[in-house]
Design a protein around this motif. Structure first.
Motif, PDB file in Angstrom:
ATOM      1  N   LEU A  41       1.083  -1.216   0.024  1.00 44.52           N
ATOM      2  CA  LEU A  41      -0.226  -0.246  -0.521  1.00 44.52           C
ATOM      3  C   LEU A  41       0.873   1.359   0.078  1.00 44.52           C
ATOM      4  O   LEU A  41       0.390   2.676  -0.629  1.00 44.52           O
ATOM      5  CB  LEU A  41      -0.477  -0.381   1.305  1.00 44.52           C
ATOM      6  N   GLN A  42       1.687   1.070   0.680  1.00 44.56           N
ATOM      7  CA  GLN A  42       2.528   2.307   0.477  1.00 44.56           C
ATOM      8  C   GLN A  42       3.287   2.580  -0.656  1.00 44.56           C
ATOM      9  O   GLN A  42       3.289   4.005  -1.164  1.00 44.56           O
ATOM     10  CB  GLN A  42       4.088   2.431   1.152  1.00 44.56           C
ATOM     11  N   LEU A  43       4.291   2.003  -1.560  1.00 45.48           N
ATOM     12  CA  LEU A  43       4.596   2.008  -2.325  1.00 45.48           C
ATOM     13  C   LEU A  43       3.742   2.453  -3.176  1.00 45.48           C
ATOM     14  O   LEU A  43       3.756   2.649  -4.554  1.00 45.48           O
ATOM     15  CB  LEU A  43       4.648  -0.180  -3.048  1.00 45.48           C
ATOM     16  N   MET A  44       2.689   1.585  -3.810  1.00 47.20           N
ATOM     17  CA  MET A  44       1.592   1.973  -4.072  1.00 47.20           C
ATOM     18  C   MET A  44       0.964   3.733  -4.181  1.00 47.20           C
ATOM     19  O   MET A  44       0.240   4.077  -5.219  1.00 47.20           O
ATOM     20  CB  MET A  44      -0.023   1.092  -4.494  1.00 47.20           C
ATOM     21  N   GLY A  45       1.458   4.163  -2.974  1.00 44.71           N
ATOM     22  CA  GLY A  45       0.444   5.735  -2.254  1.00 44.71           C
ATOM     23  C   GLY A  45      -0.574   6.012  -2.125  1.00 44.71           C
ATOM     24  O   GLY A  45      -0.813   7.249  -1.886  1.00 44.71           O
ATOM     25  N   PHE A  46      -0.803   4.691  -1.257  1.00 45.53           N
ATOM     26  CA  PHE A  46      -2.483   4.694  -0.778  1.00 45.53           C
ATOM     27  C   PHE A  46      -2.017   4.827   0.883  1.00 45.53           C
ATOM     28  O   PHE A  46      -3.354   5.981   1.091  1.00 45.53           O
ATOM     29  CB  PHE A  46      -3.502   3.575  -1.168  1.00 45.53           C
ATOM     30  N   MET A  47      -0.929   4.903   1.209  1.00 44.12           N
ATOM     31  CA  MET A  47      -0.422   5.105   2.560  1.00 44.12           C
ATOM     32  C   MET A  47       0.602   6.128   2.799  1.00 44.12           C
ATOM     33  O   MET A  47       2.013   5.710   1.673  1.00 44.12           O
ATOM     34  CB  MET A  47      -0.339   3.681   3.442  1.00 44.12           C
ATOM     35  N   GLU A  49       4.119   7.375   4.637  1.00 43.72           N
ATOM     36  CA  GLU A  49       4.851   6.745   6.157  1.00 43.72           C
ATOM     37  C   GLU A  49       4.362   8.022   7.130  1.00 43.72           C
ATOM     38  O   GLU A  49       4.408   9.260   6.970  1.00 43.72           O
ATOM     39  CB  GLU A  49       5.936   6.154   5.559  1.00 43.72           C
ATOM     40  N   ARG A  50       4.571   7.561   8.011  1.00 37.58           N
ATOM     41  CA  ARG A  50       4.059   7.925   9.242  1.00 37.58           C
ATOM     42  C   ARG A  50       5.429   8.513  10.822  1.00 37.58           C
ATOM     43  O   ARG A  50       5.536   7.678  10.841  1.00 37.58           O
ATOM     44  CB  ARG A  50       2.932   8.108  10.372  1.00 37.58           C
ATOM     45  N   HIS A  51       5.802   9.283  10.410  1.00 38.63           N
ATOM     46  CA  HIS A  51       6.997  10.616  11.483  1.00 38.63           C
ATOM     47  C   HIS A  51       6.575  10.646  12.381  1.00 38.63           C
ATOM     48  O   HIS A  51       5.906  11.647  12.067  1.00 38.63           O
ATOM     49  CB  HIS A  51       7.670  11.075  10.792  1.00 38.63           C
ATOM     50  N   PHE A  52       6.746   9.927  13.871  1.00 40.49           N
ATOM     51  CA  PHE A  52       6.185  10.753  15.256  1.00 40.49           C
ATOM     52  C   PHE A  52       7.207  11.222  15.598  1.00 40.49           C
ATOM     53  O   PHE A  52       8.791  10.324  15.723  1.00 40.49           O
ATOM     54  CB  PHE A  52       5.817   9.195  16.177  1.00 40.49           C
TER      55      PHE A  52
END
Length: 53
Positions: A41-47, A49-52
């Motif tokens: 999902l991250q590779l396809m751009g749907f998600m 990445e969140r950095h806290f």
């Protein structure tokens, strides 16, 4: 000798051992499946990445 052999005798020790074995394998397999789906999902751009910080 495996559980699928005709000579197999089910004992409580086998039930406990295989129960814990398959529980551990399910947890590891579920975690790997979750990570694989999240990565796709991250590779396809749907998600994103969140950095806290």
């Amino acid at each position: 000798m495996t559980p699928f052999s005709f000579e197999w005798q089910w004992n409580i020790e086998y039930l406990i051992f295989f129960g814990l074995l398959y529980t551990a394998l399910s947890i590891v397999g579920g975690g790997l499946t979750f990570v694989a789906i999240k990565t796709c999902l991250q590779l396809m751009g749907f998600m994103r990445e969140r950095h806290f910080h």
